[in-house]
Scaffold this active site. Structure first.
Site, short mmCIF file in Angstrom:
data_model
loop_
_atom_site.label_atom_id
_atom_site.label_comp_id
_atom_site.label_asym_id
_atom_site.label_seq_id
_atom_site.Cartn_x
_atom_site.Cartn_y
_atom_site.Cartn_z
N CYS A 114 0.81 -1.22 0.00
CA CYS A 114 0.00 0.00 0.00
C CYS A 114 0.84 1.27 0.00
CB CYS A 114 -0.96 -0.01 1.18
SG CYS A 114 -2.20 -1.29 1.00
N HIS A 254 -3.23 7.33 2.27
CA HIS A 254 -3.63 6.03 1.73
C HIS A 254 -5.00 5.69 2.32
CE1 HIS A 254 -3.81 1.92 0.60
NE2 HIS A 254 -3.68 1.47 1.84
N ASN A 284 -10.11 0.15 -0.70
CA ASN A 284 -8.64 0.19 -0.69
C ASN A 284 -8.13 -0.34 -2.03
OD1 ASN A 284 -5.90 -0.17 -0.28
ND2 ASN A 284 -6.11 -1.19 1.70
O1 UT7 Z 1 -3.85 -1.03 3.33
C1 UT7 Z 1 -2.87 -1.82 3.93
C2 UT7 Z 1 -2.94 -1.80 5.39
N1 UT7 Z 1 -4.19 -2.33 5.87
C3 UT7 Z 1 -4.84 -1.71 6.82
O2 UT7 Z 1 -4.45 -0.64 7.20
C4 UT7 Z 1 -6.04 -2.38 7.43
C5 UT7 Z 1 -5.93 -2.33 8.92
N2 UT7 Z 1 -7.00 -3.00 9.63
C6 UT7 Z 1 -8.28 -2.55 9.62
O3 UT7 Z 1 -8.60 -1.60 8.95
C7 UT7 Z 1 -9.27 -3.22 10.53
O4 UT7 Z 1 -8.58 -4.08 11.40
C8 UT7 Z 1 -10.38 -4.02 9.77
C9 UT7 Z 1 -11.31 -3.05 9.07
C10 UT7 Z 1 -9.75 -4.97 8.79
C11 UT7 Z 1 -11.22 -4.79 10.79
O5 UT7 Z 1 -11.76 -3.91 11.75
P1 UT7 Z 1 -11.59 -4.21 13.32
O6 UT7 Z 1 -12.28 -3.13 14.02
O7 UT7 Z 1 -10.13 -4.39 13.59
O8 UT7 Z 1 -12.41 -5.54 13.48
P2 UT7 Z 1 -11.92 -6.99 14.00
O9 UT7 Z 1 -11.09 -7.63 12.94
O10 UT7 Z 1 -11.37 -6.86 15.36
O11 UT7 Z 1 -13.30 -7.72 14.05
C12 UT7 Z 1 -14.35 -7.34 14.98
C13 UT7 Z 1 -15.51 -8.29 14.81
C14 UT7 Z 1 -15.10 -9.76 14.81
O12 UT7 Z 1 -16.14 -10.49 15.43
P3 UT7 Z 1 -16.00 -10.97 16.95
O13 UT7 Z 1 -14.76 -11.82 17.00
O14 UT7 Z 1 -15.89 -9.72 17.74
O15 UT7 Z 1 -17.28 -11.72 17.17
C15 UT7 Z 1 -15.07 -10.12 13.35
O16 UT7 Z 1 -15.29 -11.48 13.11
O17 UT7 Z 1 -16.12 -8.05 13.53
C16 UT7 Z 1 -16.20 -9.29 12.81
N3 UT7 Z 1 -16.06 -9.01 11.39
C17 UT7 Z 1 -17.11 -8.68 10.60
N4 UT7 Z 1 -18.42 -8.53 10.87
C18 UT7 Z 1 -19.23 -8.18 9.84
C19 UT7 Z 1 -14.94 -9.00 10.64
N5 UT7 Z 1 -15.23 -8.67 9.37
C20 UT7 Z 1 -16.57 -8.47 9.33
C21 UT7 Z 1 -17.46 -8.10 8.30
N6 UT7 Z 1 -18.76 -7.98 8.59
N7 UT7 Z 1 -17.05 -7.86 7.03
#
Ligand code: UT7
Length: 327
Positions: A114, A254, A284
């Site tokens: 990225c 980004h 993204n």
């Molecule tokens: O561009 C290159 C660099 N990349 C980045 O900068 C991305 C960095 N990371 C992020 O932006 C975030 O971590 C994400 C957007 C990918 C995820 O957001 P988060 O707030 O960190 O969520 P999480 O992964 O901690 O997931 C929270 C909950 C989980 O459920 P439980 O375990 O709390 O029951 C996930 O399973 O949300 C669930 N979840 C979803 N729910 C509905 C994960 N993806 C989804 C989804 N829809 N698409």
């Protein structure tokens, strides 16, 4: 010392729009989660047999040549940043040159996930500053849909396809690309990567069955590093160039997650009205996010505006570039 300036920008996204509503029908997700956790509403997807990142890169470069009244013969070098090259080799930059009629000059790819566009911009700048070349094109192009697992809700909602390109030429005194910081740390290699398809795990039935040809991301780990490093590097480039929040006309971040962008803007002490944002439309697009932002906001830019470009991505890689807008 001679400086390089961005003297034109163009972008391209494919027609097909993948909405949050359509994703709701594909995986267990919902518009509310995607919007509140990422800021994304829709993304563009490149459809069609045999269409790769070069198609979008070439569209962006064609538009760039036309709007800057530049003939393909006048280009001295083309650099393409991508993690989704058409082939492992030859380079996507070679293919883009062929498609747009740029012949007999150097062209090569740069891969820094990225942060790829900022890396490529930094490299391209050197050729102008040294006086070796007069016109350099830097492209960011990614067909993320090619490596996105549409059964994995944690990643498939994030990515989209697109390309952007800028023209670099010698700058008028005081304008142009004035500073740049690029960094990397292999500590991130297992948090965000495509496991197979390279020389460690060449393609095999097993790698396909294990879904190792798709993006893998440990989102929360990447999030923590991204928030810290993108904010730190943006603050660092402001500090060493004597810029306060009020001096910055635009943050060009980004577009991975609106929450990471907000945290960076807060740290820089700049209001949300000075932050370029198009993540809601494109998701993204990896190497294409920053040139697509510049393209979307081009009409709002004024000569002399201070821009801070900032990125964070797989590797980990990150960086920031300070630009005094030249037109
Ligand atoms: O561009 C290159 C660099 N990349 C980045 O900068 C991305 C960095 N990371 C992020 O932006 C975030 O971590 C994400 C957007 C990918 C995820 O957001 P988060 O707030 O960190 O969520 P999480 O992964 O901690 O997931 C929270 C909950 C989980 O459920 P439980 O375990 O709390 O029951 C996930 O399973 O949300 C669930 N979840 C979803 N729910 C509905 C994960 N993806 C989804 C989804 N829809 N698409």
């Amino acid at each position: 010392m001679m400086k390089a300036a961005i003297t034109g920008v163009h972008g391209y996204v494919p027609d097909y729009i993948l909405t949050n509503a359509e994703l709701e029908r594909m995986v267990d997700t919902n518009d509310e989660w995607i919007t509140s956790r990422t800021g994304i509403k829709e993304r563009h997807i490149l459809k069609g047999e045999g269409m790769g990142s070069s198609h979008m890169g070439a569209e962006a470069v064609r538009g760039l040549l036309a709007k800057t009244n530049t003939a393909p013969e006048d280009i001295d070098l083309l650099i393409c940043a991508t993690v989704t090259p058409d082939y492992v080799f030859p380079a996507t930059a070679n293919l883009i040159c062929d498609m747009v009629g740029i012949r007999n000059v150097g062209s090569f790819d740069i891969q820094a996930a990225c942060s790829g566009f900022l890396y490529a911009l930094t490299v391209g700048t050197q050729f102008i500053e040294s006086g070796k070349y007069k016109k350099v094109i830097v492209v960011g192009a990614d067909k993320m849909s090619a490596i996105t697992d549409y059964t994995d809700r944690t990643t498939c909602v994030l990515f989209g396809d697109g390309a952007g390109a800028v023209l670099l030429e010698a700058a008028e005194e005081g304008l142009g690309i004035l500073d740049s910081i690029i960094r990397s740390d292999g500590v991130g290699q297992y948090h965000l990567f495509q496991k197979a398809g390279g020389s460690r795990y060449p393609p095999s039935h097993e790698t396909v069955e294990k879904r190792w040809h798709y993006v893998y991301q440990d989102g929360p780990s990447v999030f923590k590093f991204a928030v810290k490093n993108m904010a730190d590097v943006s603050a660092e480039i402001m500090q060493r160039n004597g810029l306060a929040g009020d001096d910055v006309a635009w943050l060009v971040p980004h577009q991975a997650n609106k929450r990471i962008i907000d945290a960076t803007a807060n740290r820089m002490g700049i209001g949300s009205d000075k932050v370029m944002l198009n993540i809601h439309k494109y998701g993204n697009t990896t190497a294409a996010t920053i040139p697509l932002c510049l393209f979307d906001y081009e009409s709002q830019l004024t000569k002399g505006d201070n821009l801070v470009l900032a990125a964070f991505g797989g590797g980990f890689t990150w960086g920031a570039v300070y630009v005094k807008w030249a037109y």
